[in-house]
Design an enzyme around this catalytic site. Sequence first.
Site, mmCIF file in Angstrom:
data_model
loop_
_atom_site.group_PDB
_atom_site.id
_atom_site.type_symbol
_atom_site.label_atom_id
_atom_site.label_comp_id
_atom_site.label_asym_id
_atom_site.label_seq_id
_atom_site.Cartn_x
_atom_site.Cartn_y
_atom_site.Cartn_z
ATOM 1 N N LYS A 48 -2.929 6.722 1.249
ATOM 2 C CA LYS A 48 -2.748 7.132 2.640
ATOM 3 C C LYS A 48 -1.797 8.316 2.627
ATOM 4 O O LYS A 48 -0.611 8.195 2.889
ATOM 5 C CB LYS A 48 -2.194 5.961 3.460
ATOM 6 C CG LYS A 48 -2.757 5.928 4.867
ATOM 7 C CD LYS A 48 -2.448 4.626 5.569
ATOM 8 C CE LYS A 48 -2.837 4.684 7.018
ATOM 9 N NZ LYS A 48 -4.280 4.666 7.250
ATOM 10 N N ARG A 77 0.825 -1.206 0.000
ATOM 11 C CA ARG A 77 0.000 0.000 0.000
ATOM 12 C C ARG A 77 0.863 1.261 0.000
ATOM 13 O O ARG A 77 0.531 2.255 -0.654
ATOM 14 C CB ARG A 77 -0.960 -0.023 1.182
ATOM 15 C CG ARG A 77 -2.061 1.023 1.076
ATOM 16 C CD ARG A 77 -3.112 0.863 2.132
ATOM 17 N NE ARG A 77 -2.565 1.062 3.457
ATOM 18 C CZ ARG A 77 -3.236 0.805 4.589
ATOM 19 N NH1 ARG A 77 -4.460 0.316 4.540
ATOM 20 N NH2 ARG A 77 -2.677 1.017 5.748
ATOM 21 N N GLU A 93 -16.367 6.186 3.376
ATOM 22 C CA GLU A 93 -15.768 5.661 4.607
ATOM 23 C C GLU A 93 -15.764 6.741 5.688
ATOM 24 O O GLU A 93 -16.135 7.886 5.442
ATOM 25 C CB GLU A 93 -14.350 5.142 4.356
ATOM 26 C CG GLU A 93 -13.355 6.213 3.943
ATOM 27 C CD GLU A 93 -11.913 5.701 3.925
ATOM 28 O OE1 GLU A 93 -11.550 4.814 4.725
ATOM 29 O OE2 GLU A 93 -11.138 6.216 3.104
#
Length: 336
Positions: free
Chosen positions: A182, A79, A219
């Site tokens: 992120k 990620r 989210e």
Amino acid sequence: MNIEWDKLGFQFSRTKSNIRFHYADGRWSEGKLTGDFNISLSVAANVLHYGQAIFEGMKAFACKDGKIRIFRPQENAKRLNSSAHQLAMAEFPEERFVEAVREVVRDNAEYVPPYGTGGSLYIRPVMFGTQPQIGVNASNEYELVIMVMPVGAYYKNGIKPVDAMVSLDYDRAAPHGTGHVKAAGNYAASLLSSKICKEKYHCPVALFLDPATHTYVDEFSTSNFLAITKDGKYVTSLSNSILPSVTNKSLMDIASDLGMAVERRPVKATELPDFAEIAACGTAVVLTPVGRIFHGDKVYDYHLNEIGPVLKKLYDRMQAIQHGEVEDIHNWMVEA
Ligand SMILES: *Cc1c(COP(=O)(O)O)cnc(C)c1O
């Protein structure tokens, strides 16, 4: 060293060391452990002006057999690189990332909360562009720092559901979908809406709808959305503007292992009142049950005073795997 394990929260603290890598001339340096927790940076560093900054989060646990194990660090390695790719940053070799995480955890072994305290060692890698530049370009130089810190059991007095609020004034991600990285920038953009939810409406978490149409559930500010239907299915959002959560991915596997049906699909905001249980999920807490959701002038109620039965089963199973109390059938845990 004298840590009161039962008083730990979720906070930065200095430990023995962090590990650092520098990227210049097209290659990454050898990793260096250091007891220095400050950095020296040019005032023109890319990160300060154009925001090339990404991070990761994972945990190491003291297991029942006395060994220290890290939960799925390869997933964070992958990620990190997908975030790096999206922000035109240098990628970091995945094997080396996992080795670096193991190394810094081993070096800080005395900071891992002992088995039975409910705490863990939170691992926070951060990567940023360090090249001095005024022209808008991707940096040619980067720093990767992996720091660790002991954090306490999030639920010390039982798991209490929290209030959430659908953010109607702000989006978490841009409509073209950069919310799946992120990145520090995404967090900076979500801080105002989270602050309004907390200070004005006393809701600890904000729930974001998809930025393009505001009809689907994306989210929460720091964690994925998951719901349990009245007939016991696990439902979670499919969207290109949410962060692919390792916790959510793992909970989906655990739900399947427990014989539950799992649906990863677009979730309409109009479905919210029909769910039996709702939670926010992520590394920091595994899952936070949501007791109520405020949506404009409507309020939806779920389990108000305690975690719902299905979420409880998922939570307990995850905890047991992470602390080495049940067989790790998926080979998720990596010894430090
Ligand atoms: C980190 C993060 C999550 C949770 O991901 P985990 O891998 O489960 O910790 C969810 N949403 C956002 C926006 C995040 O930054």
